[in-house]
Design an enzyme around this catalytic site. Sequence first.
Site, mmCIF file in Angstrom:
data_model
loop_
_atom_site.group_PDB
_atom_site.id
_atom_site.type_symbol
_atom_site.label_atom_id
_atom_site.label_comp_id
_atom_site.label_asym_id
_atom_site.label_seq_id
_atom_site.Cartn_x
_atom_site.Cartn_y
_atom_site.Cartn_z
ATOM 1 N N TYR A 141 0.843 -1.307 0.082
ATOM 2 C CA TYR A 141 0.088 -0.033 0.026
ATOM 3 C C TYR A 141 0.901 1.479 0.013
ATOM 4 O O TYR A 141 0.541 2.081 -0.407
ATOM 5 C CB TYR A 141 -0.954 -0.131 1.222
ATOM 6 C CG TYR A 141 -2.275 -1.055 1.237
ATOM 7 C CD1 TYR A 141 -2.264 -1.972 0.199
ATOM 8 C CD2 TYR A 141 -3.101 -1.335 2.054
ATOM 9 C CE1 TYR A 141 -3.241 -2.963 0.190
ATOM 10 C CE2 TYR A 141 -3.952 -2.150 2.499
ATOM 11 C CZ TYR A 141 -3.960 -2.929 1.313
ATOM 12 O OH TYR A 141 -4.966 -3.928 0.956
ATOM 13 N N LYS A 198 2.973 -15.505 2.159
ATOM 14 C CA LYS A 198 3.015 -16.084 0.811
ATOM 15 C C LYS A 198 4.294 -16.144 0.653
ATOM 16 O O LYS A 198 4.998 -16.032 -0.561
ATOM 17 C CB LYS A 198 2.350 -15.112 -0.266
ATOM 18 C CG LYS A 198 2.021 -15.773 -1.505
ATOM 19 C CD LYS A 198 0.882 -16.737 -1.389
ATOM 20 C CE LYS A 198 0.576 -17.471 -2.829
ATOM 21 N NZ LYS A 198 -0.212 -18.535 -2.729
ATOM 22 N N ASP A 230 -3.437 -18.055 1.541
ATOM 23 C CA ASP A 230 -4.616 -18.646 0.819
ATOM 24 C C ASP A 230 -5.190 -19.902 1.635
ATOM 25 O O ASP A 230 -6.187 -20.172 1.932
ATOM 26 C CB ASP A 230 -4.237 -19.163 -0.602
ATOM 27 C CG ASP A 230 -2.904 -19.844 -0.794
ATOM 28 O OD1 ASP A 230 -2.165 -19.623 0.299
ATOM 29 O OD2 ASP A 230 -2.585 -20.288 -1.880
ATOM 30 N N ASP A 254 -5.455 -6.688 5.936
ATOM 31 C CA ASP A 254 -6.732 -5.989 5.270
ATOM 32 C C ASP A 254 -7.830 -6.993 5.079
ATOM 33 O O ASP A 254 -8.817 -6.828 5.251
ATOM 34 C CB ASP A 254 -6.337 -5.027 4.195
ATOM 35 C CG ASP A 254 -7.220 -4.021 3.981
ATOM 36 O OD1 ASP A 254 -8.276 -4.078 4.794
ATOM 37 O OD2 ASP A 254 -7.121 -3.454 2.957
ATOM 38 N N ASP A 258 -11.358 -8.852 7.452
ATOM 39 C CA ASP A 258 -12.629 -8.743 7.114
ATOM 40 C C ASP A 258 -13.570 -9.961 7.036
ATOM 41 O O ASP A 258 -14.684 -10.284 7.437
ATOM 42 C CB ASP A 258 -12.975 -8.077 5.550
ATOM 43 C CG ASP A 258 -13.034 -6.651 5.698
ATOM 44 O OD1 ASP A 258 -12.771 -6.024 6.534
ATOM 45 O OD2 ASP A 258 -13.790 -5.975 4.709
#
Length: 372
Positions: A141, A198, A230, A254, A258
């Site tokens: 980001y 990852k 994942d 992030d 959620d």
Amino acid sequence: MGRTYNIVSIPGDGIGPETNGAAVRVLEAVAEKYGFEPRITEYKAGGCAIDAFGVPLPGETLHAAQDSDAVLLGAVGGPRWDMIEAERRPEQAILGLRQGMHLYANLRPATLQKELGDVSPLKDPGDIDLLIVRELTGGIYFGKQGSYKSSEKLFDGTRKGVIAFDTETYSEAEITRILRRGFEFAMKRRKKLTLVDKANVLNTSRFWRKIAQDLAPEYPEVEMEYLYVDNCSMQLVSRPSTFDVIVTSNMFGDILSDLAGQITGSVGLLPSASLGNPGMPGLFEPIHGSAPDIAGQKKANPIASILSVQLMLKLHLGEKDAAESISQAVRKTLAEGARTPDIAVHGDEGSKSKIILVNTDEMTDRIIANLE
Ligand code: NAD
């Protein structure tokens, strides 16, 4: 009075004033019971600040936040300001506060309240009680981004045309400080830390793993788990109760927070804390946005904002008894059947029979009445 705290309240836009107003009422009520004094001053940020001052984060708001003990934020943004260019949009207020207050650790607890088992979309959710520790100031980001015209071609001869790119960068210091936060929280909880990355693909992820492996011997009691992001998404759905603390990068945190939020029922239930170095002010806010679709209708669930006060008292101001009082008052109120519309929609007929549909103010009144 002995303990006084300077609290900056930033209601913001949409449902922000409704839910933040509820949080302030609970803070004042619990403070009176537990003998401390919150000195609360209100400032503007987000769309309402654009309307009043032409900028999403006025200097006086940022300075007040920097000089405070803690900031309680509602939410910012809404369709009214969607057409404004990116760098002046309401959401810039949040980024400006995070940067200006040097907040690098975003904590998102996701707990399934036993009384709300039927609100979770999972069939058999078990006891979900996990904490996501998300890095907040680095990663993709904030890395170099841009676009350029390329003369390269795809394998079938098609010109690639314009290429856009973002870059994931992390320094050793940034990774170390957030991993330490993760280990420290794990030590205070059930002593399990899951690093989500990852590492099978990304160089930065392998760097995170190496630093975690180097730090782990300093925390011998903490059981380490390493999961690819994942796989972690699947495991959060299939075995959520086995997670304790999850530590991860900005983007993975992030997304996963959620997911973790949804399996516990509603975004209207989930608080968050953003912290910098010890001794610096922290920022406390619900994970939800300004919900323009229900703004001004008293339909908003105030619990996420009220539990943000609970986090502020517990993690930041050391008012642990007052924090516990808020937790138990929320549990009791839910056990009595009080439901705002977002948590009254699921459930079987048996549990619906004792549901009392309430609005934002009534939910807040009930929680205040249940403070012990
Ligand atoms: P949102 O979280 O505002 O709303 C998503 C859905 O959840 C909506 O259906 C909404 O009604 C519902 N919801 C949210 N909070 C609720 C609550 N307390 N009680 C009951 N229902 C609730 O997300 P969005 O619709 O993607 O974004 C709306 C605006 O909020 C946008 O401008 C966005 O940029 C902004 N936003 C701000 C923040 C923030 O201030 N931290 C975070 C996310 C989004």
